[in-house]
Design a protein around this motif. Structure first.
Motif, mmCIF file in Angstrom:
data_model
loop_
_atom_site.group_PDB
_atom_site.id
_atom_site.type_symbol
_atom_site.label_atom_id
_atom_site.label_comp_id
_atom_site.label_asym_id
_atom_site.label_seq_id
_atom_site.Cartn_x
_atom_site.Cartn_y
_atom_site.Cartn_z
ATOM 1 N N GLN A 179 -16.675 -7.294 42.955
ATOM 2 C CA GLN A 179 -17.927 -6.401 43.191
ATOM 3 C C GLN A 179 -17.693 -5.428 42.387
ATOM 4 N N VAL A 231 -18.453 -5.712 38.941
ATOM 5 C CA VAL A 231 -19.863 -5.702 38.765
ATOM 6 C C VAL A 231 -20.612 -4.484 38.641
ATOM 7 N N ASN A 232 -20.010 -3.608 39.750
ATOM 8 C CA ASN A 232 -20.644 -2.146 39.561
ATOM 9 C C ASN A 232 -20.223 -1.449 38.220
ATOM 10 N N SER A 275 -19.687 -2.879 35.336
ATOM 11 C CA SER A 275 -20.473 -3.411 34.445
ATOM 12 C C SER A 275 -22.114 -2.936 34.344
ATOM 13 N N ARG A 276 -22.427 -2.741 35.353
ATOM 14 C CA ARG A 276 -23.830 -2.212 35.528
ATOM 15 C C ARG A 276 -23.981 -0.904 35.132
ATOM 16 N N GLU A 316 -21.625 -9.066 33.510
ATOM 17 C CA GLU A 316 -22.173 -8.786 35.037
ATOM 18 C C GLU A 316 -22.553 -10.098 35.377
ATOM 19 N N LEU A 340 -19.577 -12.223 36.029
ATOM 20 C CA LEU A 340 -18.982 -12.086 37.406
ATOM 21 C C LEU A 340 -19.715 -12.653 38.456
ATOM 22 N N LEU A 341 -20.986 -12.363 38.580
ATOM 23 C CA LEU A 341 -21.675 -12.826 39.595
ATOM 24 C C LEU A 341 -21.770 -14.534 39.720
ATOM 25 N N ASN A 392 -29.762 -8.571 40.519
ATOM 26 C CA ASN A 392 -29.154 -7.337 39.808
ATOM 27 C C ASN A 392 -29.319 -6.229 40.564
#
Length: 505
Positions: free
Chosen positions: A155, A158-159, A161-162, A346, A349-350, A431
């Motif tokens: 996570q 992910v953050n 990457s965003r 992203e 990863l998800l 997303n």
């Protein structure tokens, strides 16, 4: 006695900010002062800035800030992902920026268990990317309560990457992505990108730094000896951000560096560094060229487990992330155009989070692992085998009236795992734009009376295709080998195909 000073905004002279002129925190190029209420800081550059530098910062605190404020998920980006400066001030010919303070979760609550205490210090990423700080034998290890588990770092990635995706969408580049410029909290699975005032506006304002060791792209190091005006000189840009992003993700998940292996290119340490991370850079797990593979007998004892790719290879991250590591550190290492985008990271990863299984060993430090598609899965970190049958759900989408096609996306089931709208429908994208309603589970999986079942909480139109039975909200359906379940009859609705793994013959 504390001395409070007031400074006026350069952009709007009707605005002013107070700060306590006492014991500043000295950064690389700025001195940082807290406001009296510690709601923000005023960070002054120690040296005067030229007009180009000031203009760049003015755009960051105005034009680009407004871009985020008026865009999608502004609260998520400004309160969680970025510590974005929101004003520019001047005092005694020195320029300063006004930045919101970090959330409390980004400060260590306990610090070391050893003699050195870092309680209250920033949780910069370097504490969580090195194996020694979590090794029981290391004298200055971090408190286990602040380390999180393996799932935490997915996570976090992910953050990050965003955040990079958002910067690139606005035409910006960070230029110095590294574990020094990202705060993380594994307990809440949070990440925050800092030092925003150094952003690069391509073709307008050149970068002021080439990056931080470990994260500088090979092409930047290879050409750093050239003048800034030389057309062959490579400076930080969005493609170099993508190299740094991949290094960060590799280090958070595998706790070692992807390019620091056993190969020595020059006896002079400085020359060797420039070659091994620049012109001669080579992935430590390159299957075709083993010359830079890690020499296990050279590792320190507290680095021996994570530091050795033979024990924990990059493939433990699953098929989607492994593929992006190959694209970055083999295909794109010296060919920037081939590096995966932040959006690709992203998505990978998800999808990988949907492959994660809990370890059955309650004492396992990582607690989670990615299903390896084997008939007898086990945790790679502690070696504990999976116990009992394991439902694998492959997701299919409707190609035409009679044809369903696989999405290369599967959901691994575990006890009391939730089913969400983004699993059910292709129209719901997982997303930063998800609403609170979208984040509510619509079903869950449980092991009930010796059987795996899916409980439908709120989905209308769910149907057991194998037995041609409706599954109304509040009812359940058993997961058996070969079972087909339509999750939604609406446009974009998916079908799942069940395979039961780890069945004892």
């Amino acid at each position: 006695m504390k001395k409070t000073i007031k400074v006026v905004s350069v952009l709007d002279t009707a605005k002013s900010y107070e700060y306590v002129d006492e014991n500043p925190i000295r950064g690389g190029v700025k001195d940082v002062y807290f406001s009296p209420d510690k709601e923000y800081v005023v960070a002054f550059y120690r040296n005067p800035l030229d007009e180009g530098q000031k203009e760049r910062i003015m755009r960051i605190v105005s034009t680009y800030l407004q871009n985020i404020q008026s865009g999608n998920a502004s609260d998520y980006f400004l309160n969680e992902i970025f510590r974005w400066p929101y004003d520019i001030v001047e005092r005694n010919k020195l320029t300063g920026i006004v930045v919101p303070v970090y959330h409390n979760k980004f400060y260590f609550a306990k610090g070391y268990i050893g003699s050195e205490n870092i309680q209250g210090e920033d949780k910069v990423g370097k504490w969580f990317t090195a194996p020694m700080f979590r090794n029981q034998q290391y004298p200055l290890r971090l408190d286990p309560s602040e380390l999180g588990d393996w799932l935490s770092y997915f996570q976090i990635a992910v953050n990050i990457s965003r955040g990079v995706k958002k910067l690139h969408q606005m035409g910006l580049a960070h230029s110095d992505l590294s574990y020094n410029n990202i705060l993380v909290d594994p307990v809440t699975k949070s990440a925050s990108i800092i030092d925003i005032d150094g952003l690069v506006v391509p073709k307008l304002f050149p970068p002021e730094v080439i990056g931080t060791a470990d994260f500088i792209a090979p092409e930047v190091l290879k050409t750093k000896h050239l003048s800034l005006q030389d057309p062959g000189r490579h400076l930080p840009n969005q493609k170099t951000d993508l190299h740094a992003l991949a290094v960060l993700i590799y280090m958070y998940l595998l706790r070692r560096h992807p390019l620091r292996g056993g190969k020595i290119w020059d006896l002079d340490a400085e020359k060797d560094e420039i070659l091994s991370m620049g012109e001669k850079a080579l992935f430590v797990e390159d299957p075709e060229n083993p010359s830079n593979h890690v020499k296990a007998d050279h590792l320190r004892k507290w680095d021996a487990f994570w530091g050795d790719p033979q024990k924990i290879p990059y493939t433990v991250t699953g098929p989607y992330i492994s593929e992006l590591f190959r694209k970055t550190f083999i295909d794109g290492l010296h060919d920037p155009i081939r590096r995966p985008t932040a959006n690709e990271w992203e998505a990978a990863l998800l999808k990988t989070v949907d492959l994660i299984q809990p370890c059955h060993n309650s004492h396992c430090t990582e607690k989670w692992y990615v299903f390896d598609n084997s008939s007898s899965p086990k945790c790679p970190f502690c070696g504990t085998p999976h116990q009992g049958t394991l439902p694998i759900l492959d997701l299919y989408f409707k190609f035409d009236d009679e044809v369903w096609k696989p999405e290369n996306h599967r959901l691994m089931v575990y006890h009391n795992q939730y089913l969400f709208k983004w699993h059910v429908s292709r129209k719901v994208i997982r997303n930063e734009n998800l609403t609170m309603q979208d984040k509510m589970p619509v079903g869950y999986f449980t092991f009930h009376q010796g059987k795996w079942v899916l409980v439908n909480q709120s989905l209308s139109g769910m149907k057991d295709i194998t037995e041609q039975k409706e599954i109304p909200p509040g009812s359940m359906v058993e997961l058996t080998d070969g079972k087909k379940i339509l999750l939604s009859a609406e446009e974009g609705g998916r079908l799942i195909y069940v395979t039961m793994a780890n069945q004892k013959m």
